[in-house]
Design a protein around this motif. Structure first.
Motif, short mmCIF file in Angstrom:
data_model
loop_
_atom_site.label_atom_id
_atom_site.label_comp_id
_atom_site.label_asym_id
_atom_site.label_seq_id
_atom_site.Cartn_x
_atom_site.Cartn_y
_atom_site.Cartn_z
N VAL A 1 0.85 -1.18 0.00
CA VAL A 1 0.00 0.00 0.00
C VAL A 1 0.89 1.24 0.00
O VAL A 1 1.73 1.39 0.90
N PRO A 2 0.75 2.13 -0.99
CA PRO A 2 1.55 3.36 -0.97
C PRO A 2 1.26 4.14 0.31
O PRO A 2 0.09 4.32 0.70
N ASN A 3 2.30 4.59 0.98
CA ASN A 3 2.09 5.30 2.24
C ASN A 3 3.26 6.23 2.52
O ASN A 3 4.36 6.06 1.97
N ALA A 4 3.01 7.18 3.37
CA ALA A 4 4.06 8.08 3.85
C ALA A 4 4.00 8.08 5.37
O ALA A 4 3.02 8.57 5.96
N GLY A 5 5.00 7.48 6.01
CA GLY A 5 5.01 7.39 7.47
C GLY A 5 3.85 6.62 8.04
O GLY A 5 3.42 6.85 9.17
N VAL B 1 -1.85 6.12 4.52
CA VAL B 1 -2.16 5.60 3.19
C VAL B 1 -2.27 6.75 2.20
O VAL B 1 -2.89 7.78 2.49
N LEU B 2 -1.64 6.58 1.04
CA LEU B 2 -1.67 7.61 0.00
C LEU B 2 -2.59 7.18 -1.14
O LEU B 2 -2.48 6.07 -1.66
N THR C 1 -2.33 12.19 -2.29
CA THR C 1 -2.79 12.79 -1.04
C THR C 1 -3.15 11.70 -0.04
O THR C 1 -3.53 10.58 -0.42
N PRO C 2 -3.06 12.01 1.26
CA PRO C 2 -3.40 10.99 2.27
C PRO C 2 -4.89 10.65 2.24
O PRO C 2 -5.74 11.53 2.07
#
Length: 432
Positions: A317-321, A324-325, A330-331
């Motif tokens: 799953v694309p994520n930042a910290g 989920v992105l 965008t989150p």
């Protein structure tokens, strides 16, 4: 991976060898959370999976402020070679689930009637498989291993296990702890690593990273049992599977043909890549275990509900910290990931746990900054799905799990902590 079962703990209960001491520590930590008055456990319920006990993902996301996806990797990577479907070829995930009493793997019953086993892969799970094949039965009997599996392992004829990797010793993915445990098995000898693999590492020992230096020392020291030990294991390097060979007289495995590789970069580098040569090598095998990784799969309607799409290639799953992105970068509000579905099916319990702490920090920060919302949580989800005031299946609460836990502990034998129930029906019968 185990989200639809009536019991908690997931990978700790069903995906880790039962003789690992950290299993109890993890369970003790989870138990403290389970007893918290603000915690609710809903077992025997599959979120985002269609079925008799399935809950639509949309209903959960709509009724909770924040949702963390931490369901791991639930399918196996394939070798992609001829003969992979022969009798006697098993995935390590299924084998681990079988000896840990995972209901879906109960009927595996691997054929261990032959002498030779080959494990393809050199991660911690591969060494777990080797250790379970070679460990003394009285050692395993004191754990919560499935009693059905214990009987099969007690009757096993496997006497030699080869753990095969496509790169060199320096690129092995197992930890020194796993290696040390396997080397310490009583009555099990360790075949020396080929000089072509060990000599360069020994030559530059003083310049190696600490963990690799310790690994070299362990391999050089070997095991207390010598070459005449009744059971043996070895590490084989620079081999990629080309095909699984059948016995001449049956549609069952008889060996594995490998392509011989060479390292085109510095053989001491952790990221050195293996390149195939024209040479081939055949290893005898009566049983083969594939331990080449796992795949994470999306929940039903995941993209529709969250706006995020699993990344092609690594299936994460694309994520930042941990946030989920969505496809536009965008989150996705209130959606987070942790564990293997976030970082991939790699790492030991400790590293995955530290990674989960990072996600937890994001959850807390976002929760503190968000405006209060009137969401109904599980009671609202229950009300949406209930027909005639009740669900068409039996959700399991933490108190229910405690009753199942007590029944398993009461049935324990041979000094083990528990005797696991091996089917969902047996677990629910306790509650009836």
């Amino acid at each position: 991976m185990y989200e639809n079962l009536p019991v908690p703990y997931g990978l700790v209960r069903y995906g880790v060898a039962p003789d690992h001491p950290e299993v109890k520590n993890c369970i003790d930590t989870f138990d403290k959370v389970g007893q918290h008055p603000r915690f609710r456990f809903v077992g025997n319920t599959a979120v985002g999976r269609r079925g008799d006990n399935g809950v639509p993902l949309e209903a959960v996301v709509r009724n909770y402020d924040q949702v963390v996806f931490a369901y791991g990797a639930d399918s196996d990577k394939k070798l992609g070679v001829d003969g992979e479907q022969l009798h006697g070829v098993y995935s390590a995930r299924q084998f681990v689930g079988w000896y840990n009493g995972l209901p879906e793997c109960r009927g595996l019953n691997p054929d261990l009637s032959g002498d030779e086993a080959v494990v393809i892969g050199q991660g911690n799970v591969a060494l777990d498989v080797a250790r379970m094949l070679l460990a003394p039965i009285d050692h395993l009997a004191r754990t919560d291993i499935s009693r059905d599996a214990l009987q099969v392992l007690a009757a096993s004829n496997v006497r030699r296990v080869r753990v095969v990797g496509r790169r060199g010793l320096a690129q092995s993915a197992f930890t020194n702890k796993e290696l040390r445990e396997l080397l310490a098995l009583p009555g099990v000898g360790f075949a020396p690593v080929a000089a072509s693999q060990l000599d360069p590492l020994a030559l530059f020992a003083k310049d190696l990273p600490r963990a690799l230096k310790r690994m070299v020392g362990l391999v050089q020291k070997g095991s207390a049992a010598g070459p005449d030990a009744p059971r043996q294991w070895s590490l084989e390097h620079l081999l990629s599977p080309a095909r699984v060979l059948a016995r001449p007289d049956a549609a069952a495995v008889g060996g594995v043909e490998f392509v011989v590789n060479e390292l085109r970069q510095d053989s001491l580098a952790a990221d050195a890549r293996a390149a195939p040569t024209d040479a081939r090598r055949v290893l005898p095998a009566d049983v083969v275990f594939k331990s080449v990784g796992y795949d994470c799969t999306p929940l039903d309607d995941f993209e529709y509900v969250t706006g995020a799409r699993f990344r092609a290639g690594d299936r994460l799953v694309p994520n930042a910290g941990g946030r989920v992105l969505r496809t536009d970068g965008t989150p996705a509000p209130g959606c987070y990931v942790a564990g293997w579905v976030k970082r991939g099916p790699t790492g030991v319990i400790a590293s995955t746990m530290m990674d989960a702490f990072d996600t937890a920090e994001a959850v807390l920060a976002d929760g503190a900054a968000a405006a209060p919302a009137d969401r109904g949580g599980w009671p609202a989800v229950h009300a949406e799905l209930a027909r005639g005031g009740s669900l068409p299946w039996r959700p399991v609460s933490w108190a229910d799990w405690c009753a199942i836990d007590a029944a398993e502990r009461a049935a324990a034998v041979d000094g083990a902590d528990r005797r696991k129930l091996l089917s969902v029906e047996a677990m629910l019968d306790v509650l009836a």
